[in-house]
Design a protein around this motif. Structure first.
Motif, PDB file in Angstrom:
ATOM      1  N   ARG A 160      12.280   2.358  33.568  1.00  0.00           N
ATOM      2  CA  ARG A 160      11.063   2.939  33.085  1.00  0.00           C
ATOM      3  C   ARG A 160       9.676   2.412  33.724  1.00  0.00           C
ATOM      4  N   THR A 161       9.675   1.000  34.021  1.00  0.00           N
ATOM      5  CA  THR A 161       8.605   0.374  34.660  1.00  0.00           C
ATOM      6  C   THR A 161       8.487   1.005  35.965  1.00  0.00           C
ATOM      7  N   PHE A 162       9.289   1.620  36.590  1.00  0.00           N
ATOM      8  CA  PHE A 162       9.071   2.161  38.098  1.00  0.00           C
ATOM      9  C   PHE A 162       8.547   3.616  37.772  1.00  0.00           C
ATOM     10  N   LEU A 163       8.437   4.031  36.801  1.00  0.00           N
ATOM     11  CA  LEU A 163       8.253   5.400  36.756  1.00  0.00           C
ATOM     12  C   LEU A 163       6.454   5.695  36.820  1.00  0.00           C
ATOM     13  N   GLY A 164       5.676   4.637  36.397  1.00  0.00           N
ATOM     14  CA  GLY A 164       4.268   4.906  36.590  1.00  0.00           C
ATOM     15  C   GLY A 164       3.721   6.120  35.899  1.00  0.00           C
ATOM     16  N   ASP A 165       2.810   6.889  36.423  1.00  0.00           N
ATOM     17  CA  ASP A 165       2.461   8.241  35.957  1.00  0.00           C
ATOM     18  C   ASP A 165       3.465   9.391  36.152  1.00  0.00           C
ATOM     19  N   GLY A 166       4.579   9.419  36.719  1.00  0.00           N
ATOM     20  CA  GLY A 166       5.282  10.410  37.128  1.00  0.00           C
ATOM     21  C   GLY A 166       6.065  10.928  35.577  1.00  0.00           C
ATOM     22  N   LYS A 167       6.439  12.373  35.680  1.00  0.00           N
ATOM     23  CA  LYS A 167       7.005  12.957  34.477  1.00  0.00           C
ATOM     24  C   LYS A 167       8.051  13.755  34.502  1.00  0.00           C
ATOM     25  N   LYS A 168       8.564  13.815  35.838  1.00  0.00           N
ATOM     26  CA  LYS A 168       9.937  14.212  36.036  1.00  0.00           C
ATOM     27  C   LYS A 168      10.967  13.281  36.377  1.00  0.00           C
ATOM     28  N   VAL A 169      12.050  13.106  35.666  1.00  0.00           N
ATOM     29  CA  VAL A 169      13.213  12.249  35.814  1.00  0.00           C
ATOM     30  C   VAL A 169      14.337  12.766  35.938  1.00  0.00           C
ATOM     31  N   LEU A 170      15.253  12.604  36.964  1.00  0.00           N
ATOM     32  CA  LEU A 170      16.420  13.049  37.294  1.00  0.00           C
ATOM     33  C   LEU A 170      17.575  12.091  37.100  1.00  0.00           C
TER      34      LEU A 170
END
Length: 387
Positions: A160-170
């Protein structure tokens, strides 16, 4: 069954057939040697993991006892039993040790093994410190079961710490129980944090990953979480690289043992890696002790799990060599310094709170840390103690 008596770090390893005996004889009636049984993967598909765990345990025992292999005037004697990664063999071995009076068990390289051995601990009121087994199901399973490694939820929290402000995860994973468990975990953690989680489940018999790589690129996710293991990993990573997935989005996956790194191929340096541990992830007295004890001085993924198990078991035995309930109480809330840094056994469910790491490959056989996730930020939600 081979019995290894570690009466000091300088003592020669002595192999002998384990003799049957009563609980009184096995424990010395409160004055003899302190018996510890380790049931782990000496052979089988996880033998490499098991070997690292065993090397780490021996180093941790020496470190925790100041090089004596003793607690007070009593020697710690360790019996090593191979379960070959088979839960049936592991249960049989654990029952045999318990029947001989062993009050402390460790090991469990495999999650499937750990989930079968742990109930025996509660039924027989023996201390069980599981090893590399990462299943979340061990946390809170019963008050006699602890763990010396990380659990899957901590991996996903690190992702999760890599996601940043992103919202779309696959999530890209095989169409299997393993794959589904990863989809569920990512959905719970990242989806729970507001991300939209989708997945691509790949049939187990697939050898051409090009169409699936094209699907990932077309979906244009902010983060791709790859959960993969097995012989097709090399072909999978090659396809993702050739189709531009690794260059077009943030791809996150777990860092396995050093021997597996070459399987990432030419695109390995483009990956964002979540790591339980790798050599040099932290530097402290425990790490230096482990490094000095490991052949070649090069530590690997599951060395800390063995080291930590020995530290926990020594602490438990120091608190009360012959009373398991007091050992359990002593471990609950126990905080200590180890190879990865400061660790804490959460009292309410026995989760092992620990730092996790972000990393990058800088070559086929080289990795560098890019960040540390604190033990608090990697802490799984508390589980209710079941028994």
């Amino acid at each position: 069954m081979n019995r290894v008596r570690m009466t000091s770090v300088l003592a020669a390893v002595t192999l002998s057939l384990a003799a049957c005996g009563s609980p009184q004889a096995a424990t010395g009636g409160g004055s003899g040697p302190l018996e510890v049984g380790i049931v782990y993967s000496q052979s089988g598909p996880l033998a490499t993991y098991g070997a690292q765990y065993a090397e780490g345990f021996k180093a941790g025992l020496a470190h925790a006892t100041g090089g004596t292999g003793r607690i007070g005037d009593r020697a710690v004697e360790v019996t090593w039993v191979d379960d070959a990664g088979d839960p049936v063999k592991a249960v049989s071995a654990a029952k045999d040790l318990i029947g001989k009076g062993y009050r402390v068990l460790g090991g469990s390289t495999s999650s499937g093994v750990a989930l079968q051995v742990a109930p025996l601990a509660a039924e027989n009121r023996v201390l069980f410190v599981s090893g590399p087994a990462a299943t979340d199901g061990l946390t809170g399973l019963n008050r006699y079961t602890f763990r010396s490694g990380r659990q899957s939820y901590q991996d996903v929290l690190t992702a999760r710490t890599f996601l940043g402000d992103g919202k779309k995860v696959l999530v890209f994973a095989p169409d299997s129980a393993f794959g589904k468990s990863n989809v569920d975990a990512v959905t719970a953690v990242l989806g729970g944090a507001g991300a939209t989680v989708t997945d691509i489940a790949v049939p187990a018999n697939v050898t051409d990953f090009t169409p699936f790589a094209s699907q990932i690129k077309a979906a244009a996710p902010d983060l791709v979480f790859v959960a993969w293991a097995g012989a097709t990993a090399g072909a999978m990573w090659q396809a993702l690289d050739q189709q531009g997935v690794l260059a077009s989005t943030k791809v996150v996956t777990g860092l396995d043992i050093r021997a597996s790194w070459a399987g990432f191929g030419a695109g390995g340096t483009k990956l964002n890696l979540l790591a339980h541990y790798f050599d040099g992830a932290a530097d402290n007295a425990a790490y230096q002790a482990l490094k000095a004890a490991v052949p070649g001085g090069r530590t690997d993924l599951f060395h800390p799990d063995g080291f930590v198990a020995a530290q926990m078991i020594v602490h438990a035995l120091q608190s009360s060599p012959d009373d398991v309930d007091k050992m359990v109480t002593a471990l609950e809330g126990y905080g200590f310094d180890s190879v990865k840094g400061r660790l804490t056994v959460r009292a309410e469910d026995h989760a092992l709170l620990q730092p996790m790491f972000q990393a990058k490959l800088t070559g086929a056989d080289a990795v560098t840390a890019t960040g540390t996730v604190s033990a608090d930020d990697a802490a799984p939600p508390a589980a209710a103690m079941k028994g």
